[in-house]
Each structure stands twice: as structure tokens, then as C-alpha cells.
Design a protein around this motif. Structure first.
Motif, PDB file in Angstrom:
ATOM      1  N   GLY A  90       2.014  -2.389   5.215  1.00  0.00           N
ATOM      2  CA  GLY A  90       1.891  -2.535   6.752  1.00  0.00           C
ATOM      3  C   GLY A  90       3.015  -3.182   7.480  1.00  0.00           C
ATOM      4  O   GLY A  90       3.472  -2.896   8.547  1.00  0.00           O
ATOM      5  N   LEU A  91       3.539  -4.299   6.882  1.00  0.00           N
ATOM      6  CA  LEU A  91       4.434  -4.999   7.500  1.00  0.00           C
ATOM      7  C   LEU A  91       5.864  -4.243   7.482  1.00  0.00           C
ATOM      8  O   LEU A  91       6.509  -4.425   8.437  1.00  0.00           O
ATOM      9  CB  LEU A  91       4.736  -6.367   6.506  1.00  0.00           C
ATOM     10  CG  LEU A  91       3.836  -7.625   6.947  1.00  0.00           C
ATOM     11  CD1 LEU A  91       4.243  -8.832   5.848  1.00  0.00           C
ATOM     12  CD2 LEU A  91       4.286  -8.176   8.574  1.00  0.00           C
ATOM     13  N   PHE A  93       5.994  -1.006   7.699  1.00  0.00           N
ATOM     14  CA  PHE A  93       5.972  -0.072   8.806  1.00  0.00           C
ATOM     15  C   PHE A  93       6.225  -0.888  10.283  1.00  0.00           C
ATOM     16  O   PHE A  93       6.978  -0.266  11.002  1.00  0.00           O
ATOM     17  CB  PHE A  93       4.522   0.411   8.844  1.00  0.00           C
ATOM     18  CG  PHE A  93       4.484   1.467   9.559  1.00  0.00           C
ATOM     19  CD1 PHE A  93       4.705   2.857   9.140  1.00  0.00           C
ATOM     20  CD2 PHE A  93       4.016   1.392  11.000  1.00  0.00           C
ATOM     21  CE1 PHE A  93       4.408   3.970   9.890  1.00  0.00           C
ATOM     22  CE2 PHE A  93       4.005   2.572  11.673  1.00  0.00           C
ATOM     23  CZ  PHE A  93       4.066   3.910  11.440  1.00  0.00           C
ATOM     24  N   ARG A  94       5.785  -2.243  10.311  1.00  0.00           N
ATOM     25  CA  ARG A  94       6.034  -2.680  11.832  1.00  0.00           C
ATOM     26  C   ARG A  94       7.513  -2.913  11.761  1.00  0.00           C
ATOM     27  O   ARG A  94       8.202  -2.587  12.753  1.00  0.00           O
ATOM     28  CB  ARG A  94       5.288  -3.908  11.727  1.00  0.00           C
ATOM     29  CG  ARG A  94       5.438  -4.607  13.077  1.00  0.00           C
ATOM     30  CD  ARG A  94       4.172  -5.692  13.145  1.00  0.00           C
ATOM     31  NE  ARG A  94       4.165  -6.334  14.584  1.00  0.00           N
ATOM     32  CZ  ARG A  94       3.385  -6.111  15.186  1.00  0.00           C
ATOM     33  NH1 ARG A  94       2.172  -5.404  14.955  1.00  0.00           N
ATOM     34  NH2 ARG A  94       3.582  -6.553  16.638  1.00  0.00           N
TER      35      ARG A  94
END
Lengths: 168, 168
Positions: A90-91, A93-94
């Protein structure tokens, strides 16, 4: 070969972590030096031989590990056009979209092979394999595509403020 | 029971998608109505019985599907304190922190059970199971924790501008 298949594939495995992308020993340097060490532990020739427009294709959980933005910025610096994988940290992707790196979430990414040439359409979004198969990808909201095309969040804000973009 | 174990677990499976969290048929309504349909297809009692501070614990790929922010905002609206799962859709991870929903990336999330009470520490970050086990989570950068605690990106910007927060 279909003329549209212009992106050469660098095929990696699952769980490519941020330390492979931006090795800890290089983190005291700027992105130009970090980039020369990108993926050296698994593909020593990568940083030297990657060409603008090449893509990385990997297994699940791409970008796990630390939150270091350099793990995405190094690929932008090297001219990588996109990463194609079934899932991402997730990180990562951000960070990736923030620094201008396109990530395509593609369940069938692992059916692509090292060294072959593919096409992709970030708007569809979809990947075209050398045998003509169309691999669907998860949708990407407009604002993220706009951000990537502007060269990332900071450059998008600079653009809106009428300033020149920063180098990757 | 340890007094610190204050967060009740709602245990879900893998691949919880955005349509389960914010059903398509409710998307024409505001977040207050969407929230009443949250998870109705798998836990019909959820929206009615969830209490402020409860947590969702799920398997891999939480939040896959569409990019709709309401899939995260509905949980904020219902008072969910955190989601704990081994992995998330990249878009969901981005949206969640933006709307003020804490996501803990925890490889051992699936060892927790429905209805039990746990503790978590977003700074460590780690989860404490009822039997005292500490489950490590992936690190969360400071700026994302600050954003979540401010109630999301918009409220953080409003706060910086000296304005009142918006309701979730």
C-alpha cells in the motif's frame, strides 16, 4: 512484431522489496547514485541496460518493506514506463504515483516473460501481450493518472503554480 | 481481561472488495446511508451492531475492486478504529489514509478471531492479541499517521488553515 509492442519486459519474482529497489547502502547518496544500484542484487545488469520505456513485470506484493520513496523514484530516474504486478504494498502504491511512477495492477502479470515486448494502455487500463492477449488491469482514477502524467505530485503542483518541473 | 484490550474484532475473510464495503445500489446516497449497508452481504448485523473503536480483521487484498472512497469513508463514519489485514489494494490504502481510516498491515492478522478483544499501537505499529502475543505490523510513515489522526487529508488541510473539521 506488432509495432505497438514497444515496451521491453524485465521479469522479476514476487515480494520485490524496497531494499532491492533502493539498496540501504546507497541511501546516503542522491537518486542518481541510488538508481545505479537499483535491483543489483537480483538483476546486476538492470541499471546499466534498462532503456527508457522498459517495464518491470513482477509477482504479488511488489514494493514491500520500508517507506522510502527512492524505491519508486529510482525507477522513474531510469526511465521505467510502468510496473505491472498483481499487487503492491500500500505504501509503495502511494509513493509511486506521488513520484510519477505508473503502477498497473494486473492479475495475470505473471503470464508475461522476460525480454518480450508488450503494449499497455493506462486509460483502459490493460496490457497487450506479444501473442495478442489483452490482460485487464484494475481501474486507476483519473486524478492519479493525471498526477503520473504530470511527473508526480510535486510537479503537478508546480505546473498548477506556473513553475517548471523538477528533474526526476 | 487486560484493560488495554478494548477493540472488538469483526473477522472477515480474504479479498473483501469495495462493493461489500460500499454496495453499488447505495452509492447514489450520502455516506450516512451508504454506511448502513456496509458489509451487509457478509455480515448483515455489522452496520447496526458495530461500536465506536471496533476493528475489522481480514485476510489479504482488503479493499480490492473500485476506487470509490466511500468504501473507506463508511468505516470511518461507523467509528471503526482500524482495519488489520496482511495486505490491501493499493488504491484502498491511498483512499483510507486520505479519509482518516487507519490501516495496519499485519502478516499474522488472520490469527485473530471474531468477537475477541485486542489492543493496537499505531506508532509501533503492533497489535496485541488476547493471549498476549504481539503481532508486528509494517511501519507507517509519520505523515500518514498525522493525516489519519487529523481525520484525513481534507481535515488536516482545514486544520492547517485554521478551519473546523468536516464531519466524517
Amino acid at each position: 512484431m506488432n509495432a505497438a509492442l514497444t515496451h521491453r519486459v524485465w521479469r522479476l519474482g514476487a515480494d520485490v522489496d524496497t531494499d532491492l529497489l533502493a539498496p540501504g547502502h546507497a541511501m546516503k547518496h542522491g537518486i542518481d547514485v541510488i538508481a545505479t544500484h537499483c535491483l543489483e542484487a537480483v538483476r546486476p545488469e538492470f541499471a546499466r541496460e534498462v532503456r527508457r520505456g522498459d517495464v518491470l513485470v513482477a509477482g504479488p506484493n511488489f514494493g514491500i518493506g520500508s517507506s522510502r520513496e527512492q524505491a519508486a523514484a529510482a525507477l522513474v530516474h531510469l526511465g521505467v514506463a510502468a510496473v505491472i504486478a498483481p499487487s503492491y504494498s500500500g505504501l509503495y502504491f502511494r509513493n509511486a504515483f506521488n513520484v510519477g511512477l505508473l503502477l498497473l495492477t494486473c492479475a495475470e502479470a505473471e503470464s508475461l516473460h522476460d525480454g518480450e515486448h508488450i503494449a499497455f494502455d493506462a486509460d483502459a487500463p490493460a496490457v497487450t501481450a506479444p501473442d495478442g492477449r489483452h490482460l485487464a488491469c484494475e481501474p486507476i482514477p483519473r486524478f492519479l493518472l493525471d498526477m503520473v502524467r504530470a511527473g508526480g505530485l510535486v510537479n503537478q503542483l508546480r505546473q498548477r503554480a506556473g513553475k517548471e518541473p523538477l528533474d526526476a
